[in-house]
Enzyme design. Sequence first.
Site, PDB file in Angstrom:
ATOM      1  N   ASN A 221     -15.783  -9.797 -22.631  1.00 29.16           N
ATOM      2  CA  ASN A 221     -16.154  -9.591 -24.025  1.00 29.16           C
ATOM      3  C   ASN A 221     -17.424 -10.379 -24.323  1.00 29.16           C
ATOM      4  O   ASN A 221     -17.940 -11.080 -23.448  1.00 29.16           O
ATOM      5  CB  ASN A 221     -15.007  -9.990 -24.970  1.00 29.16           C
ATOM      6  CG  ASN A 221     -14.589 -11.436 -24.768  1.00 29.16           C
ATOM      7  OD1 ASN A 221     -15.389 -12.356 -24.915  1.00 29.16           O
ATOM      8  ND2 ASN A 221     -13.316 -11.643 -24.418  1.00 29.16           N
ATOM      9  N   LYS A 350       0.719 -13.301 -36.939  1.00 30.01           N
ATOM     10  CA  LYS A 350       0.464 -14.075 -35.715  1.00 30.01           C
ATOM     11  C   LYS A 350       0.829 -15.541 -35.911  1.00 30.01           C
ATOM     12  O   LYS A 350       1.401 -16.178 -35.021  1.00 30.01           O
ATOM     13  CB  LYS A 350      -1.014 -13.963 -35.317  1.00 30.01           C
ATOM     14  CG  LYS A 350      -1.394 -12.638 -34.690  1.00 30.01           C
ATOM     15  CD  LYS A 350      -2.822 -12.674 -34.180  1.00 30.01           C
ATOM     16  CE  LYS A 350      -3.192 -11.360 -33.515  1.00 30.01           C
ATOM     17  NZ  LYS A 350      -4.574 -11.374 -32.969  1.00 30.01           N
ATOM     18  N   LYS A 354       3.763 -17.183 -33.550  1.00 30.09           N
ATOM     19  CA  LYS A 354       3.370 -18.209 -32.579  1.00 30.09           C
ATOM     20  C   LYS A 354       3.571 -19.624 -33.104  1.00 30.09           C
ATOM     21  O   LYS A 354       3.216 -20.595 -32.441  1.00 30.09           O
ATOM     22  CB  LYS A 354       1.906 -17.988 -32.171  1.00 30.09           C
ATOM     23  CG  LYS A 354       1.679 -16.619 -31.528  1.00 30.09           C
ATOM     24  CD  LYS A 354       0.220 -16.374 -31.167  1.00 30.09           C
ATOM     25  CE  LYS A 354       0.034 -14.961 -30.632  1.00 30.09           C
ATOM     26  NZ  LYS A 354      -1.343 -14.683 -30.199  1.00 30.09           N
TER      27      LYS A 354
END
Length: 417
Positions: A221, A350, A354
């Site tokens: 990326n 998220k 997490k």
Amino acid sequence: MAALATQNEKLVLLGVSGGIAAYKSAEVIRRLADCGIAVQAVMTPNAQRFISPLTLATLSARPVWADEFPEHIGTPSEKLDPVAHIRLVEQAQALVIAPATANVIAKIALGIADNLLTSTVLAWRGPSLVAPTMNYRMLEASATRDNLEALAKHGWRIIEPDEGWLACGETGRGRMASPERIAASVINELAKMDGALSGKRIVVTAGGTREAIDPVRFVSNASSGTLALKCAMQLALEGAQIDLICGTGVDERILADIPCSLTRVTTAKEMKAAVDAKVKGCSALLMLAAVADFAPVAAAEKIKKEEQVALSLGLERTEDILLGLASEKGFVKIGVSLETQDAPARAKAKMAAKRLDAVVMVDYRAGESPYGDGGIRSALLTPSGEALPAALRPKDELAGAITHLTIDLVNPKENSK
């Protein structure tokens, strides 16, 4: 009046004396400014023969001081300050003279104060650095060696000159150290000072990962690690010990200046192994790297294009590093959620999944690439709400907000008083 540093801003006094290497002082200012450090330039009269005060004033965004009595160079509207040498030392955290000629080194060693720079030095109490520059014969002269030894004896850090081509046309030792080395030396001195994160070890991940397709090809990326590196720098300037785990594509120019323990990785698997090893006993983890979510099943040999009409890559899910640490306690965890749609909702999901203490939400919109030095549409979210509202802002500003939030999360008792 001398310009004052703003709250929480590190200010460095940069003394510029009259040598041909004075042009490099502009690059020293730029490198320190890129790291979020303010610079106040103080020039000797002869230094102005080699570089314009306006150049240094423009780069530092501060009036340049060059004489104890006339008005400031480049800022005629400023009022005269006959005790500028005292005002200047009251706000700074470090002093560096670059370039430092044999003449200025001799004056400092003997305590002579016959211009604004040498008067400022005599009043200074704090980290002091000097970058000598002169012909190799002058550098090797017994008087110069004695003067440098005297400075070292009194706590000055000597940034040793390089060897190479000199302005006189000869080669030898005497070239001023590179702006990169000077800036790194100054930053290392600032990082030694007590700060809000002194005694804390913080793990920061930066850059992208590369996942092999075959022995010579990979997928990756566009991450440059710019935001992570700026965070690492600001955390270090708050006194933290930084364990920096760098993937691919990082901005090596910024990386070179950061005082840290550096671990290099390439793949998502290597990143996970490094993080798992470094988080033991740390105070915080800033998982800011752009780690691949999927990796190809790599071919053992180079794929020949002649043998392929079309190529399909089989992708396997990589291990989610933060998810694997969800049950770990005892350190602050901050992650990133880069989304192209429903950014706030996805970031909150998220954070919950997490068990993160905060999330850097990046709202990726067409025409607003989050990579490189440009602005980034972002917000800081915590389980209790928004710590920084969503907006398109410079990465320096976002890094500062992340640093301040990290301080609050690492030192909850101190910040609740």
